[in-house]
Design a protein around this motif. Sequence first.
Motif, PDB file in Angstrom:
ATOM      1  N   ASP A  66       0.696  -0.770  -0.217  1.00 15.00           N
ATOM      2  CA  ASP A  66      -0.126   0.320  -0.162  1.00 15.00           C
ATOM      3  C   ASP A  66       1.061   1.066  -0.412  1.00 15.00           C
ATOM      4  OD1 ASP A  66      -2.099   1.667   0.487  1.00 15.00           O
ATOM      5  OD2 ASP A  66      -2.931   1.372   1.898  1.00 15.00           O
ATOM      6  N   ASP A  67       0.685   1.884  -1.295  1.00 17.38           N
ATOM      7  CA  ASP A  67       1.704   3.110  -1.498  1.00 17.38           C
ATOM      8  C   ASP A  67       0.737   4.159  -0.481  1.00 17.38           C
ATOM      9  OD1 ASP A  67      -0.462   3.213  -3.524  1.00 17.38           O
ATOM     10  OD2 ASP A  67       1.738   3.605  -5.156  1.00 17.38           O
ATOM     11  N   SER A  68       0.291   4.618   0.344  1.00 13.71           N
ATOM     12  CA  SER A  68      -1.383   5.629  -0.210  1.00 13.71           C
ATOM     13  C   SER A  68       0.071   6.483   1.358  1.00 13.71           C
ATOM     14  CB  SER A  68      -1.998   5.341   0.724  1.00 13.71           C
ATOM     15  OG  SER A  68      -2.341   4.236   1.620  1.00 13.71           O
ATOM     16  N   LEU A  69      -0.151   8.292   1.402  1.00 10.26           N
ATOM     17  CA  LEU A  69      -0.167   8.508   3.131  1.00 10.26           C
ATOM     18  C   LEU A  69      -1.115   8.880   3.758  1.00 10.26           C
ATOM     19  CD1 LEU A  69       2.762  10.639   3.218  1.00 10.26           C
ATOM     20  CD2 LEU A  69       1.195  12.563   2.135  1.00 10.26           C
ATOM     21  N   ARG A  70      -0.630   8.336   4.983  1.00  8.31           N
ATOM     22  CA  ARG A  70      -1.248   7.750   5.769  1.00  8.31           C
ATOM     23  C   ARG A  70      -0.782   9.557   6.795  1.00  8.31           C
ATOM     24  NH1 ARG A  70      -1.723   6.872  11.255  1.00  8.31           N
ATOM     25  NH2 ARG A  70       0.433   6.224  11.405  1.00  8.31           N
ATOM     26  N   LEU A  71      -2.448  10.407   6.860  1.00  9.08           N
ATOM     27  CA  LEU A  71      -2.038  11.561   7.410  1.00  9.08           C
ATOM     28  C   LEU A  71      -2.138  11.682   8.806  1.00  9.08           C
ATOM     29  CD1 LEU A  71      -2.724  14.336   4.652  1.00  9.08           C
ATOM     30  CD2 LEU A  71      -1.203  13.721   5.347  1.00  9.08           C
ATOM     31  N   SER A  72      -1.607  12.399  10.042  1.00 11.06           N
ATOM     32  CA  SER A  72      -2.118  12.033  11.384  1.00 11.06           C
ATOM     33  C   SER A  72      -2.252  14.245  11.463  1.00 11.06           C
ATOM     34  CB  SER A  72      -1.030  11.433  12.081  1.00 11.06           C
ATOM     35  OG  SER A  72      -0.250  12.236  12.195  1.00 11.06           O
ATOM     36  N   VAL A  73      -2.778  14.215  12.346  1.00  8.92           N
ATOM     37  CA  VAL A  73      -2.598  15.841  13.674  1.00  8.92           C
ATOM     38  C   VAL A  73      -1.483  16.016  12.943  1.00  8.92           C
ATOM     39  CG1 VAL A  73      -3.238  17.366  14.850  1.00  8.92           C
ATOM     40  CG2 VAL A  73      -4.294  15.750  14.553  1.00  8.92           C
ATOM     41  N   ASN A  74      -0.057  15.613  12.750  1.00  8.37           N
ATOM     42  CA  ASN A  74       1.471  16.505  13.710  1.00  8.37           C
ATOM     43  C   ASN A  74       2.058  16.132  12.037  1.00  8.37           C
ATOM     44  OD1 ASN A  74       1.000  16.926  15.904  1.00  8.37           O
ATOM     45  ND2 ASN A  74       1.367  15.361  16.847  1.00  8.37           N
ATOM     46  N   HIS A  75       1.684  15.328  11.340  1.00  9.28           N
ATOM     47  CA  HIS A  75       1.984  15.188   9.851  1.00  9.28           C
ATOM     48  C   HIS A  75       2.725  16.094   9.214  1.00  9.28           C
ATOM     49  CE1 HIS A  75       2.827  13.948   5.969  1.00  9.28           C
ATOM     50  NE2 HIS A  75       3.276  12.211   6.271  1.00  9.28           N
ATOM     51  N   PRO A  76       3.863  17.065   8.815  1.00  3.51           N
ATOM     52  CA  PRO A  76       4.314  18.059   8.104  1.00  3.51           C
ATOM     53  C   PRO A  76       3.095  18.726   7.014  1.00  3.51           C
ATOM     54  CG  PRO A  76       6.166  16.600   8.164  1.00  3.51           C
ATOM     55  CD  PRO A  76       4.738  15.564   8.750  1.00  3.51           C
ATOM     56  N   LEU A  77       2.428  17.012   6.407  1.00  2.76           N
ATOM     57  CA  LEU A  77       1.878  17.980   4.965  1.00  2.76           C
ATOM     58  C   LEU A  77       0.643  18.715   6.308  1.00  2.76           C
ATOM     59  CD1 LEU A  77       0.680  18.332   1.966  1.00  2.76           C
ATOM     60  CD2 LEU A  77      -0.124  15.811   1.963  1.00  2.76           C
ATOM     61  N   VAL A  78      -0.245  18.426   7.234  1.00  2.00           N
ATOM     62  CA  VAL A  78      -1.028  18.570   7.692  1.00  2.00           C
ATOM     63  C   VAL A  78      -0.748  20.639   7.658  1.00  2.00           C
ATOM     64  CG1 VAL A  78      -2.698  18.918   9.707  1.00  2.00           C
ATOM     65  CG2 VAL A  78      -2.046  16.375   7.880  1.00  2.00           C
ATOM     66  N   ASP A  79       0.377  20.301   8.686  1.00  2.00           N
ATOM     67  CA  ASP A  79       0.864  21.327   9.005  1.00  2.00           C
ATOM     68  C   ASP A  79       1.222  22.556   8.254  1.00  2.00           C
ATOM     69  OD1 ASP A  79       1.755  20.603  11.784  1.00  2.00           O
ATOM     70  OD2 ASP A  79       3.677  19.992  11.384  1.00  2.00           O
TER      71      ASP A  79
END
Length: 385
Positions: A66-79
């Motif tokens: 699975d090459d999907s990107l898992r995002l969380s609140v502290n992920h750089p993309l979310v920041d």
Amino acid sequence: MSEQAADTHFDLARFVLGYLAQTGGIVAPAAYGVYETLLPDDLAARLGTDAYLNLRFDAEDSAPGDDSLRLSVNHPLVDRIAAQLLRPEANSQVFINHLRLDKKGLLEQAEKSIGIANARITQKKGALEEQALHHYLRFNFKVTFVSDEKQESLSAVVMDAQNGYAITDPQHLQRLYSTETTAGYPYMSVAPSRWLGADAIDAPTTYQALLARAQSALEAQLAPRTTAMQSRIQRFLELDQARIQEYYDALESDLRRRLERAEESESGRGKGAQEKLVALQAERAAKLIDVRVRYQLRLEVELVNVQRIVQPKVILPVEIGDRRLTVTRTVVWDPLMHRLEALVCAVCGQPGDQLHLCTGGHLAHETCLSPQCIDCKREYCQLCA
């Protein structure tokens, strides 16, 4: 989960996918819990990521392959998305279109409605009515009043870029609101600046000078509020000073009574009481200084952004003169307000009626003139004196 907890729950998927969709991205569910996104190149560059992404928001680890990107609140993309949303709004430009520009007879109307106390308005040879774009600049400021408490608000000042003064007429300000971002008159030329000391209409020096004038206009706009706040602060300062004086008066009175008793009994405690009295007086002075500093009113102004408003007007060069001197000025018809614009005083930069033509070739209010020469009776403005 309780109803209150559900109301306050932060939906990260909705936040991220909603932002990507509203900024031009294409979002589609690819599988359960996985979203396929295709971003515009400029958006991907601002976020520092690939244009094509598979996003997941669950807490489970990715399956093999699975090459999907898992995002969380502290992920750089979310920041980075949060930083984009918190970034100050960019400058903008809007247009006022659909105005009637077939105005004729400006000279006759100017002769009737514009009064020059010591000169006449006449036709300039070969001059005809022309249509030209004019600019207004809306400076949006963040205003902060700091004293015993902090108050923040947004204030706007609209400057006439061609004339160099702030627009204060509420009806005029209301009509200048526009949401049109497409130029209705793309081939019309831009009128030059007409105020003393201005450079080209789009020159950085012109914008800097207009910003300085806008800040001065903002101070005048905030003056009633500043006066009211200073009056309120002064009242609370006096109350706090009285409370401090009353408190330390009581302590000092008690120490003096002890000092008198110690001196009468000759017990040797007078020295300690005297030292305490000196320390108490120093503490009182420090408290009074602290309360004065805390209640000092400080005004902080920060420029948030600028909006340029583009509007066409009808202009006509005319001559203003007396027996000794003739100058050229521009009469302007504002089709948005359906009136002629007032001429501007060269000294204070404000529009006005019944201006005077000074011997130096400036138009000025009567209050902006220098004392008249007793011998030659000529009028000079404060710029010429």
